[in-house]
Design an enzyme around this catalytic site. Structure first.
Site, PDB file in Angstrom:
ATOM      1  N   SER A  97       0.794  -1.235   0.000  1.00  0.00           N
ATOM      2  CA  SER A  97       0.000   0.000   0.000  1.00  0.00           C
ATOM      3  C   SER A  97       0.824   1.282   0.000  1.00  0.00           C
ATOM      4  O   SER A  97       0.252   2.372  -0.066  1.00  0.00           O
ATOM      5  CB  SER A  97      -0.952   0.018   1.199  1.00  0.00           C
TER       6      SER A  97
ATOM      7  N   LYS B   5      -0.014   3.742  -2.699  1.00  0.00           N
ATOM      8  CA  LYS B   5      -1.012   4.819  -2.619  1.00  0.00           C
ATOM      9  C   LYS B   5      -0.379   6.209  -2.611  1.00  0.00           C
ATOM     10  O   LYS B   5      -1.073   7.204  -2.855  1.00  0.00           O
ATOM     11  CB  LYS B   5      -1.904   4.614  -1.400  1.00  0.00           C
TER      12      LYS B   5
ATOM     13  N   SER C 156      -5.742   3.683   4.689  1.00  0.00           N
ATOM     14  CA  SER C 156      -5.308   2.902   3.525  1.00  0.00           C
ATOM     15  C   SER C 156      -6.482   2.200   2.851  1.00  0.00           C
ATOM     16  O   SER C 156      -6.358   1.067   2.357  1.00  0.00           O
ATOM     17  CB  SER C 156      -4.245   1.873   3.930  1.00  0.00           C
TER      18      SER C 156
END
Length: 450
Positions: A67, A70, A131
């Site tokens: 993640s 992102k 997230s």
């Protein structure tokens, strides 16, 4: 660019160079050792304003980023807002793909509905704090005109723009294929990957270009859709933030992004600032030695604290003028030489206990010099006449984030350099001809620059 003539390389101090100067690049590769052991497959740390590398363990090995992906979406979103393509209050629809992913409570998510719209701000909060994967897909689709597959092209373009190095992007979220199969458009079974150096570059660009990202990243807790049937408490996965379980009172951490998948392991890009020095650290594939199968322990935060505390405890950010290092010979001037200066006073990251040793490599513009390297008068004060690569003592010879051995700064005339009158010019020619540019090289500093 017309910067080819190397004019000078010298030092601003008469210290004993044998104990302070950097080893050559070849020597550094074989003798330098990291000062601390970070329990991660890769670890990397820089000072943000200069790009100076302070720690590097396998920083150029391409690994899973989960993640931390992102941060790409955060950058592209803030870029779109800056360009007026989106506003924080714009409301976004939820596609089938975004909805399907958001309903999986085994993943990090906030519940989204297809019969509702959500503001850019609240989706960004969900993405940056919690997230949230469905929220990320909704933002990515908006940025790519409704098609997450096309969004991969935007990610690759940004990677090229920021020179992130070896990379692979297959989705906007960083989820593994097994987690999105049947819920998203992803067809490629490979994983999102970057190097630790590339992630540090991305984090640095995000903070330097859009510092407002920290206003989202530093929020420890918030409720999504508060007061509705869909409300959900979001606790930041960055457990080093104030009030959370891995807070370190010595470290004012205010970002940036975690990530965890089976492929990537536990990863984390962190940032903290003390006085005027901001550090950015990256750890990738951290394994909890006590519980190797636990992917949600605090191990990555322990290793991050080790990095950040080492950086703040042992390094300082200083400004240093180059002084006589930028002295050059002048052709056709009322003076035979002049001392130039830099457009800004260079900053350097150096060990706290060392005296500052600075070297520079000056290159003047071809358009402003004679064939033998002299600066041609007249030159107006503050005119950019060339560039200098500058560096300071670095015991581990890590260099800078772009793999350079120093930083590039513009060089300008410190004062007006007037042209010589007819009689002065004639006298110089008859005396011995024009002086040629000198190359000021200190033997011990040859390894500082290639």
């Amino acid at each position: 660019m017309y910067f080819k003539k190397i004019i000078s390389l010298t030092l601003i101090t008469l210290l004993a160079l044998s104990t302070l100067l950097l080893p050559s690049k070849t020597e550094a590769a074989t003798t330098a050792k990291n000062p601390i052991n970070v329990n991660a497959k890769a670890a990397f740390m820089i000072e943000a304003s200069t790009g100076k590398v302070i720690y590097n363990k396998n920083g150029d090995e391409r690994l899973g980023i989960a993640s931390m992906t992102k941060m790409v979406t955060e950058y592209l979103l803030l870029e779109a807002i800056k360009e007026g393509k989106l506003n924080w209050d714009d409301k976004l629809p939820i596609s089938k793909a975004a909805y399907n992913v958001s309903q999986d409570n085994t993943l990090s998510n906030v519940p989204l509905r297809q019969d509702k719209t959500y503001t850019v701000r609240e989706l960004t909060e969900a993405m940056s704090i919690y997230s949230a994967n469905g929220a990320t897909i909704a933002i990515a689709e908006k940025l790519a005109g409704g098609d997450e597959t096309k969004y991969i092209g935007l990610m690759n373009k940004l990677a090229d723009k920021l020179d992130l190095g070896p990379h692979n992007f297959v989705n906007s979220t960083g989820l593994s294929y097994e987690d999105v199969k049947g819920k998203s458009v992803q067809k490629n079974k490979s994983e999102n990957e970057l190097t630790a150096r590339g992630i540090a570059k991305l984090g640095r660009a995000l903070i330097m270009d859009y510092p407002e990202i920290l206003e989202f990243a530093k929020i420890p807790k918030k409720t999504f859709q508060e007061g509705t049937d869909d409300q959900i408490k979001m606790e930041n996965w960055n457990w080093m933030l104030p009030g959370l379980v891995n807070e370190d009172k010595n470290l004012p951490v205010d970002g940036l992004k975690t990530g965890t998948t089976d492929h990537a392991g536990m990863t984390f890009t962190a940032t903290a600032q003390k006085a005027d020095m901001r550090l950015i650290s990256v750890v990738m594939n951290v394994i909890d030695k006590k519980n190797p199968k636990d992917q949600h322990s605090g191990a990555r935060f322990v290793e991050t604290a080790k990095l950040l505390n080492y950086g703040f405890d042992n390094y300082k950010l200083v400004k240093k003028e180059l002084g006589q290092q930028l002295k050059v010979n002048i052709a056709k001037g009322d003076k035979e030489s002049a001392t130039l200066t830099t457009s800004v006073t260079p900053s350097f990251v150096v060990p706290k206990d060392d005296k500052v040793v600075v070297a520079s490599k000056l290159t003047l513009s071809d358009k402003l010099t004679t064939g033998d390297g002299q600066l041609i008068a007249p030159i107006a004060k503050d005119k950019v006449v060339g560039q200098a690569m500058v560096a300071a003592n670095d015991p581990f010879s890590y260099g800078y984030i772009d793999n350079a051995q120093g930083r590039i700064v513009d060089v300008i005339a410190a004062d007006d350099i007037a042209g010589a009158g007819f009689f002065l010019s004639a006298w110089r020619v008859s005396k011995s001809g024009l002086l040629t540019a000198k190359d000021y090289i200190v033997e011990g500093a040859k390894g500082w620059f290639e």
